[in-house]
Design a protein around this motif. Sequence first.
Motif, PDB file in Angstrom:
ATOM      1  N   GLN A  68      40.011  32.021  41.061  1.00  0.00           N
ATOM      2  CA  GLN A  68      40.755  32.730  40.543  1.00  0.00           C
ATOM      3  C   GLN A  68      40.367  33.995  40.224  1.00  0.00           C
ATOM      4  O   GLN A  68      39.500  34.025  38.948  1.00  0.00           O
ATOM      5  N   HIS A 123      42.015  37.712  39.003  1.00  0.00           N
ATOM      6  CA  HIS A 123      43.317  37.805  38.831  1.00  0.00           C
ATOM      7  C   HIS A 123      43.478  39.265  38.459  1.00  0.00           C
ATOM      8  O   HIS A 123      42.850  39.608  37.464  1.00  0.00           O
ATOM      9  N   THR A 182      45.962  42.139  37.185  1.00  0.00           N
ATOM     10  CA  THR A 182      46.574  42.449  36.165  1.00  0.00           C
ATOM     11  C   THR A 182      47.390  43.693  36.210  1.00  0.00           C
ATOM     12  O   THR A 182      48.757  43.706  35.629  1.00  0.00           O
TER      13      THR A 182
END
Length: 300
Positions: free
Chosen positions: A191, A193, A195
């Motif tokens: 994953q 990610h 933010t």
Amino acid sequence: STEGGSIRLVSDDSAAMASGDRLGVLEFAGADNAKNNIIVGARIEATCDAVWTGTENGASLSFYTTDGDASQSEVLKLDSNKLATFNGNVTFGVNDTGVDVRIFSATTNEGVLYDASQDELALLLTTKLKFYDVGGGEEIFALADGHLKINSGTTLDMTAPTVDVNASTAVTIDTPAFTIADSTANKPQLQIHNTNADGDGPIILLNNSSGTAAGSDGDVCGTINFNANDSQGTADNQSFVSMIATATAVANGSEQGTLTIGVACTDNGGVDTVLTIAGGANAAGSTTTVAGNLAVTDAT
């Protein structure tokens, strides 16, 4: 300023002291019951660790404590080689306040956290904390100011439920292979990610870059292979699908790329190109080539 009271314990039988002879002992004792049965609770003992001559007077100092039923044991020994031996755990600091611990070594750059024999900062940064043996490759040391290096001769193993790496700029791994493995169903999961609060997402970048060297037409930018075992099991792990990106034209300002998608076909046991998307003078001038049949389903 150089004089004062002193206590001297002397051992003298008119013969030279032998190795193991006791020079003197200081005992701390008390009664263990109402009958004044005196028990030694601790003692400090000086012992010769060599035969004494006109040129040799080696001695050691030992500290003992008592536990259980008048059972004494050596806790600390200071010998004539300036070696301190602790027979148990060593704790630095009182009430968890901590202290500044410095380990000095007569051997330059070996097995030390701080080497006072070197005054220059550049030399201090070469001191190493070594494990296993002095000649081994397992060590931790400061390669430069702000640069900590960990070396291992064969394997560097980290085991924990969670390994957290916080790097404010980048994590760089220089290795010919990087493998993520897990035996859990639908794992491992990779994953990436983002933010950030903006509308952009993360990027996977496959970059074929050889420093400042110029690229050439036909350079492969990157390949993604999808592999699985065939009926032979792990003995014959095959690529069933591949995606290859190629820099077909590298002239500055006129760059063109090609994306090919291949699937395993039974005619040659390998992956054949079934779809090619080639860039042109512009997006409208690009070409999409399908090697086989093209089935289009229009729900309208």
